[in-house]
Scaffold this motif. Structure first.
Motif, PDB file in Angstrom:
ATOM      1  N   GLU A   1       0.830  -1.215   0.000  1.00  0.00           N
ATOM      2  CA  GLU A   1       0.000   0.000   0.000  1.00  0.00           C
ATOM      3  C   GLU A   1       0.859   1.259   0.000  1.00  0.00           C
ATOM      4  O   GLU A   1       0.557   2.229  -0.690  1.00  0.00           O
ATOM      5  CB  GLU A   1      -0.941  -0.007   1.209  1.00  0.00           C
ATOM      6  N   TYR A   2       1.960   1.258   0.772  1.00  0.00           N
ATOM      7  CA  TYR A   2       2.855   2.406   0.808  1.00  0.00           C
ATOM      8  C   TYR A   2       3.459   2.651  -0.574  1.00  0.00           C
ATOM      9  O   TYR A   2       3.502   3.790  -1.051  1.00  0.00           O
ATOM     10  CB  TYR A   2       3.959   2.191   1.849  1.00  0.00           C
ATOM     11  N   LEU A   3       3.917   1.584  -1.224  1.00  0.00           N
ATOM     12  CA  LEU A   3       4.508   1.721  -2.554  1.00  0.00           C
ATOM     13  C   LEU A   3       3.463   2.168  -3.577  1.00  0.00           C
ATOM     14  O   LEU A   3       3.776   2.941  -4.483  1.00  0.00           O
ATOM     15  CB  LEU A   3       5.171   0.414  -2.977  1.00  0.00           C
ATOM     16  N   GLN A   4       2.217   1.694  -3.432  1.00  0.00           N
ATOM     17  CA  GLN A   4       1.160   2.110  -4.357  1.00  0.00           C
ATOM     18  C   GLN A   4       0.896   3.610  -4.240  1.00  0.00           C
ATOM     19  O   GLN A   4       0.615   4.272  -5.231  1.00  0.00           O
ATOM     20  CB  GLN A   4      -0.127   1.325  -4.103  1.00  0.00           C
ATOM     21  N   GLN A   5       0.996   4.151  -3.024  1.00  0.00           N
ATOM     22  CA  GLN A   5       0.836   5.601  -2.836  1.00  0.00           C
ATOM     23  C   GLN A   5       1.892   6.370  -3.611  1.00  0.00           C
ATOM     24  O   GLN A   5       1.681   7.494  -4.030  1.00  0.00           O
ATOM     25  CB  GLN A   5       0.937   5.971  -1.356  1.00  0.00           C
ATOM     26  N   LYS A   6       3.048   5.743  -3.806  1.00  0.00           N
ATOM     27  CA  LYS A   6       4.149   6.358  -4.555  1.00  0.00           C
ATOM     28  C   LYS A   6       4.097   5.971  -6.040  1.00  0.00           C
ATOM     29  O   LYS A   6       5.064   6.165  -6.767  1.00  0.00           O
ATOM     30  CB  LYS A   6       5.498   5.894  -3.971  1.00  0.00           C
ATOM     31  N   ASN A   7       2.975   5.379  -6.481  1.00  0.00           N
ATOM     32  CA  ASN A   7       2.773   4.919  -7.861  1.00  0.00           C
ATOM     33  C   ASN A   7       3.775   3.850  -8.279  1.00  0.00           C
ATOM     34  O   ASN A   7       4.231   3.815  -9.410  1.00  0.00           O
ATOM     35  CB  ASN A   7       2.793   6.089  -8.850  1.00  0.00           C
ATOM     36  N   ILE A   8       4.121   2.978  -7.332  1.00  0.00           N
ATOM     37  CA  ILE A   8       5.000   1.845  -7.610  1.00  0.00           C
ATOM     38  C   ILE A   8       4.148   0.595  -7.429  1.00  0.00           C
ATOM     39  O   ILE A   8       3.768   0.257  -6.304  1.00  0.00           O
ATOM     40  CB  ILE A   8       6.209   1.836  -6.661  1.00  0.00           C
TER      41      ILE A   8
END
Length: 123
Positions: free
Chosen positions: A18-25
């Motif tokens: 989820e953290y990486l998705q917030q960074k568009n990863i």
């Protein structure tokens, strides 16, 4: 059910995703690799994934109370090379989530070597 990763961190793989998705990863797949599997005694979270373009990516979670110094950054970069040998493929994307005080020289070294540094320390 235990919500901690194998390293005992308070971050689960779901929270990291989820953290990486917030960074568009975004990854097609992501799995945790125990540092022992690559001959390391470091207390880090290692996650190997495949991004949407089919490239291998490495996400490293480093959580500690003491400062991350340049010497430790060099050890993490060597760990990346060991992981490439472990999976038998080149890892093109490298992300590190650091939850600790970070030395500016260590950050510069990582960035110069192609790492995307995400520093989430609150003092």
């Amino acid at each position: 059910m235990d919500t901690k990763s194998t390293l005992g961190y308070d971050k689960t793989m779901k929270e990291i995703v989820e953290y990486l998705q917030q960074k568009n990863i975004i990854f097609k797949s992501l799995e945790e690799v125990a540092p022992k599997e690559v001959g390391s005694r470091k207390k880090v979270g290692l996650y190997i994934g495949v991004d949407l373009k089919g490239f291998y990516a490495l996400a490293v979670l480093l959580e500690k109370k003491s400062r991350v110094l340049r010497k430790e950054a060099e050890v993490l970069m060597a760990l990346h090379e060991k992981l490439e040998g472990f999976i038998g493929s080149k890892i093109t994307k490298k992300y590190i989530i650091i939850k600790a005080p970070l030395c500016s020289k260590a950050k510069t070294l990582l960035e110069e070597n192609g790492w995307k540094v995400m520093h989430v320390w609150q003092s």
